[in-house]
Structure formats: structure tokens, C-alpha cells
Write a protein that holds these residues in place. Sequence first.
Motif, PDB file in Angstrom:
ATOM      1  N   TYR A  80      39.118 -42.019  24.801  1.00  0.00           N
ATOM      2  CA  TYR A  80      40.306 -42.813  24.491  1.00  0.00           C
ATOM      3  C   TYR A  80      41.079 -42.204  23.330  1.00  0.00           C
ATOM      4  O   TYR A  80      42.307 -42.244  23.303  1.00  0.00           O
ATOM      5  CB  TYR A  80      39.888 -44.242  24.159  1.00  0.00           C
ATOM      6  N   ARG A  81      40.364 -41.606  22.382  1.00  0.00           N
ATOM      7  CA  ARG A  81      41.037 -40.997  21.230  1.00  0.00           C
ATOM      8  C   ARG A  81      41.947 -39.846  21.676  1.00  0.00           C
ATOM      9  O   ARG A  81      43.032 -39.649  21.118  1.00  0.00           O
ATOM     10  CB  ARG A  81      40.005 -40.500  20.221  1.00  0.00           C
ATOM     11  N   SER A  82      41.518 -39.101  22.701  1.00  0.00           N
ATOM     12  CA  SER A  82      42.345 -38.006  23.219  1.00  0.00           C
ATOM     13  C   SER A  82      43.649 -38.536  23.789  1.00  0.00           C
ATOM     14  O   SER A  82      44.722 -37.960  23.572  1.00  0.00           O
ATOM     15  CB  SER A  82      41.565 -37.237  24.291  1.00  0.00           C
ATOM     16  N   LEU A  83      43.545 -39.627  24.518  1.00  0.00           N
ATOM     17  CA  LEU A  83      44.748 -40.238  25.081  1.00  0.00           C
ATOM     18  C   LEU A  83      45.673 -40.742  23.981  1.00  0.00           C
ATOM     19  O   LEU A  83      46.891 -40.564  24.055  1.00  0.00           O
ATOM     20  CB  LEU A  83      44.356 -41.381  26.013  1.00  0.00           C
ATOM     21  N   GLU A  84      45.094 -41.365  22.965  1.00  0.00           N
ATOM     22  CA  GLU A  84      45.898 -41.895  21.871  1.00  0.00           C
ATOM     23  C   GLU A  84      46.663 -40.797  21.143  1.00  0.00           C
ATOM     24  O   GLU A  84      47.822 -40.975  20.758  1.00  0.00           O
ATOM     25  CB  GLU A  84      45.004 -42.645  20.884  1.00  0.00           C
ATOM     26  N   GLU A  85      46.025 -39.652  20.956  1.00  0.00           N
ATOM     27  CA  GLU A  85      46.656 -38.566  20.206  1.00  0.00           C
ATOM     28  C   GLU A  85      47.803 -37.924  20.972  1.00  0.00           C
ATOM     29  O   GLU A  85      48.763 -37.434  20.361  1.00  0.00           O
ATOM     30  CB  GLU A  85      45.600 -37.511  19.860  1.00  0.00           C
ATOM     31  N   LEU A  86      47.744 -37.893  22.286  1.00  0.00           N
ATOM     32  CA  LEU A  86      48.763 -37.221  23.103  1.00  0.00           C
ATOM     33  C   LEU A  86      49.682 -38.188  23.828  1.00  0.00           C
ATOM     34  O   LEU A  86      50.455 -37.768  24.693  1.00  0.00           O
ATOM     35  CB  LEU A  86      48.078 -36.299  24.118  1.00  0.00           C
ATOM     36  N   ARG A  87      49.621 -39.464  23.490  1.00  0.00           N
ATOM     37  CA  ARG A  87      50.471 -40.469  24.125  1.00  0.00           C
ATOM     38  C   ARG A  87      51.251 -41.223  23.053  1.00  0.00           C
ATOM     39  O   ARG A  87      50.800 -42.231  22.535  1.00  0.00           O
ATOM     40  CB  ARG A  87      49.602 -41.448  24.931  1.00  0.00           C
ATOM     41  N   PRO A  88      52.454 -40.760  22.704  1.00  0.00           N
ATOM     42  CA  PRO A  88      53.262 -41.465  21.694  1.00  0.00           C
ATOM     43  C   PRO A  88      53.815 -42.769  22.268  1.00  0.00           C
ATOM     44  O   PRO A  88      54.853 -42.792  22.929  1.00  0.00           O
ATOM     45  CB  PRO A  88      54.383 -40.464  21.383  1.00  0.00           C
ATOM     46  N   LEU A  89      53.114 -43.849  22.038  1.00  0.00           N
ATOM     47  CA  LEU A  89      53.455 -45.122  22.659  1.00  0.00           C
ATOM     48  C   LEU A  89      54.878 -45.596  22.345  1.00  0.00           C
ATOM     49  O   LEU A  89      55.570 -46.075  23.252  1.00  0.00           O
ATOM     50  CB  LEU A  89      52.432 -46.186  22.247  1.00  0.00           C
ATOM     51  N   PRO A  90      55.370 -45.488  21.095  1.00  0.00           N
ATOM     52  CA  PRO A  90      56.755 -45.911  20.843  1.00  0.00           C
ATOM     53  C   PRO A  90      57.768 -45.151  21.691  1.00  0.00           C
ATOM     54  O   PRO A  90      58.786 -45.717  22.107  1.00  0.00           O
ATOM     55  CB  PRO A  90      56.940 -45.619  19.351  1.00  0.00           C
ATOM     56  N   GLU A 136      57.726 -46.770  25.101  1.00  0.00           N
ATOM     57  CA  GLU A 136      58.375 -48.076  25.040  1.00  0.00           C
ATOM     58  C   GLU A 136      59.893 -47.925  25.071  1.00  0.00           C
ATOM     59  O   GLU A 136      60.603 -48.668  25.774  1.00  0.00           O
ATOM     60  CB  GLU A 136      57.941 -48.808  23.769  1.00  0.00           C
ATOM     61  N   THR A 137      60.401 -46.949  24.322  1.00  0.00           N
ATOM     62  CA  THR A 137      61.838 -46.687  24.331  1.00  0.00           C
ATOM     63  C   THR A 137      62.298 -46.155  25.682  1.00  0.00           C
ATOM     64  O   THR A 137      63.347 -46.543  26.203  1.00  0.00           O
ATOM     65  CB  THR A 137      62.195 -45.683  23.225  1.00  0.00           C
ATOM     66  N   ALA A 138      61.491 -45.270  26.282  1.00  0.00           N
ATOM     67  CA  ALA A 138      61.865 -44.669  27.561  1.00  0.00           C
ATOM     68  C   ALA A 138      61.954 -45.720  28.658  1.00  0.00           C
ATOM     69  O   ALA A 138      62.821 -45.634  29.541  1.00  0.00           O
ATOM     70  CB  ALA A 138      60.860 -43.593  27.939  1.00  0.00           C
ATOM     71  N   GLY A 174      65.319 -46.198  30.768  1.00  0.00           N
ATOM     72  CA  GLY A 174      65.377 -46.057  32.214  1.00  0.00           C
ATOM     73  C   GLY A 174      66.007 -47.271  32.887  1.00  0.00           C
ATOM     74  O   GLY A 174      66.856 -47.130  33.782  1.00  0.00           O
ATOM     75  N   THR A 175      65.604 -48.463  32.459  1.00  0.00           N
ATOM     76  CA  THR A 175      66.188 -49.679  33.027  1.00  0.00           C
ATOM     77  C   THR A 175      67.673 -49.789  32.682  1.00  0.00           C
ATOM     78  O   THR A 175      68.499 -50.152  33.530  1.00  0.00           O
ATOM     79  CB  THR A 175      65.435 -50.911  32.504  1.00  0.00           C
ATOM     80  N   ALA A 176      68.022 -49.474  31.432  1.00  0.00           N
ATOM     81  CA  ALA A 176      69.429 -49.536  31.027  1.00  0.00           C
ATOM     82  C   ALA A 176      70.273 -48.512  31.776  1.00  0.00           C
ATOM     83  O   ALA A 176      71.433 -48.783  32.121  1.00  0.00           O
ATOM     84  CB  ALA A 176      69.537 -49.308  29.516  1.00  0.00           C
ATOM     85  N   ALA A 177      69.711 -47.334  32.054  1.00  0.00           N
ATOM     86  CA  ALA A 177      70.449 -46.311  32.798  1.00  0.00           C
ATOM     87  C   ALA A 177      70.749 -46.778  34.214  1.00  0.00           C
ATOM     88  O   ALA A 177      71.832 -46.511  34.749  1.00  0.00           O
ATOM     89  CB  ALA A 177      69.649 -45.013  32.832  1.00  0.00           C
ATOM     90  N   PHE A 178      69.803 -47.477  34.844  1.00  0.00           N
ATOM     91  CA  PHE A 178      70.040 -48.013  36.186  1.00  0.00           C
ATOM     92  C   PHE A 178      71.206 -49.005  36.159  1.00  0.00           C
ATOM     93  O   PHE A 178      72.106 -48.960  37.009  1.00  0.00           O
ATOM     94  CB  PHE A 178      68.771 -48.697  36.693  1.00  0.00           C
ATOM     95  N   VAL A 179      71.197 -49.890  35.176  1.00  0.00           N
ATOM     96  CA  VAL A 179      72.285 -50.873  35.054  1.00  0.00           C
ATOM     97  C   VAL A 179      73.608 -50.173  34.765  1.00  0.00           C
ATOM     98  O   VAL A 179      74.655 -50.537  35.316  1.00  0.00           O
ATOM     99  CB  VAL A 179      71.949 -51.896  33.955  1.00  0.00           C
ATOM    100  N   GLY A 234      62.106 -43.604  37.950  1.00  0.00           N
ATOM    101  CA  GLY A 234      60.902 -42.863  37.601  1.00  0.00           C
ATOM    102  C   GLY A 234      60.571 -42.973  36.129  1.00  0.00           C
ATOM    103  O   GLY A 234      59.402 -43.157  35.750  1.00  0.00           O
ATOM    104  N   ILE A 235      61.591 -42.874  35.269  1.00  0.00           N
ATOM    105  CA  ILE A 235      61.372 -43.008  33.829  1.00  0.00           C
ATOM    106  C   ILE A 235      60.891 -44.413  33.483  1.00  0.00           C
ATOM    107  O   ILE A 235      59.928 -44.599  32.725  1.00  0.00           O
ATOM    108  CB  ILE A 235      62.663 -42.676  33.065  1.00  0.00           C
ATOM    109  N   ALA A 236      61.554 -45.417  34.059  1.00  0.00           N
ATOM    110  CA  ALA A 236      61.203 -46.801  33.743  1.00  0.00           C
ATOM    111  C   ALA A 236      59.812 -47.164  34.252  1.00  0.00           C
ATOM    112  O   ALA A 236      59.011 -47.770  33.533  1.00  0.00           O
ATOM    113  CB  ALA A 236      62.246 -47.746  34.335  1.00  0.00           C
TER     114      ALA A 236
END
Length: 256
Positions: free
Chosen positions: A155-165, A168-170, A174-179, A219-221
Amino acid sequence: MSRTLRWWVLGAGLAGVGLAFLLAVVDLPSFGSVLHPSRDLAVPAAVQHGTANVVASVTFDQRGLDTLVEETILFGSVVAVAALLRPAEDERLQRERGSRPPLEATRLFGYLLLPLTLVVGLDLVAHGHVTPGGGFQGGIMLATGLHLLYVAGRYRSLEELRPLPLFETAEAVGTAAFVAMGFAGLAVAGSFLANFLPFGAFGQLLSAGTVPLLNVAVGIAVGSGGVVLLAQFFRQVFLVTEDADEHVDEKGAARP
């Protein structure tokens, strides 16, 4: 609102939905009929707009508003899960405890499949208007491929290579781009989500007008939403505790 009034509101809603469903079923062509109005209308429309994948044409061009509703449901689901799984007053975030490493065979195949899965996911999104696939399928595959970091490592490997913020922004972008594409169609062609870009050559990558762009937005959303959704469950399993001696804040820093 009283219990009696709630039952009346529920009954009225169920009656309305039931009536609409009954009218729709009664109006369907008889079983085994040679009349297929949806097929007869969808296929020519897809060909006219240069979309080789008829399903993508229906999803993003002919019934794009339905896809927007699905995107909104997914976005709301991720927000609801994040709200429900946030630490309660008697819970704290702790450092991840040590865990057994995966088998060497699991590690090998996981790391081999990771780039392959990501490439296939990107291909599904990019060619969703030409071949079977699209933003939904590709987005889910991208989110799944990223989590091979956890399957093949820790899990630590995933945490280090997955920038969660970032994810969340993406998801919101993605949803805003569709709209935004929908309002662009309204401004240019007079209807929401109208296909207003050049259709190009049938079966080519640069074809189908706005369909490829909508595929990318979905795909992004979807991919980002899947990552954020799973992150909440992972955090609940690995980090949230009720009686930890050492606690950390949201960024993993130790605190009393």
C-alpha cells in the motif's frame, strides 16, 4: 415532514415511474418484429457523423445527455463515499502497519501487467470512437492498472506514486469539460452537446467531431473517480483506527 406525508410522496413517485414504464413497454415493437426503429435511426446517424463505433455515437452524440447524467451520478457517488468514510470523532489516522510482501510471481506479473494495462486503457479512450471501447471502459482500466502497484507491491508503494489531490482535481476537471463541451455545442449549433466539430474521414483517428473529446473527458473523470473511490476504502482499511498509539494527519505527518 410527517411519516404519513412521506408515504404519500413515495407513493406518488412510484405511481409516476410505474405509469411511465408501463407506457414505454406498451409502445415497444412486438417481439420478433422486423421493425427496429432505434437501429434504423442510430446507424445512419453514426455514419453521417463519421463515427465508426455506433455505440460511441449513441453514447456521446445521439444521447449525450444520458452520459452526462451518468457522469454526475459517478461524481456524486465518489463524494458520498468520501463523506461516509471520513474518520469519525472516535477514529484517528495511523501509520500503515507492516504487511507481508506479495509472492514473487505476483510481484513479477503485477509489474509486467502495469504498463500494459495503462497502455491498453489509453488506447481504449483514444480510439473509442473508432473501435469498441471508450471513456468509461478505458477509465476503469486505467484506474485498475494503477492499483497493480498495490497488488504487486504494498500500500505504501501505491501511496507514494498516487498523488490523490491531483486525481481529485482531475475528476472534477473531466466532468466540467464534458459540461463545457455541451454548452459549446449550444452556443455554436443551437443545442446542448451538439456535434459541432468537423466529422473528418470515417474510421480515422481524427473523425467523429466532438465524440473523441467527450471520450477523453469521460476517461479522465471515470479513471480519476475510480482512483479516488478506492483510495477512501484503502484508507479505511489501512490507516483508520480507534485505539492507535501514534496518529497522523491527512498528509501522513505524526501528531499526538
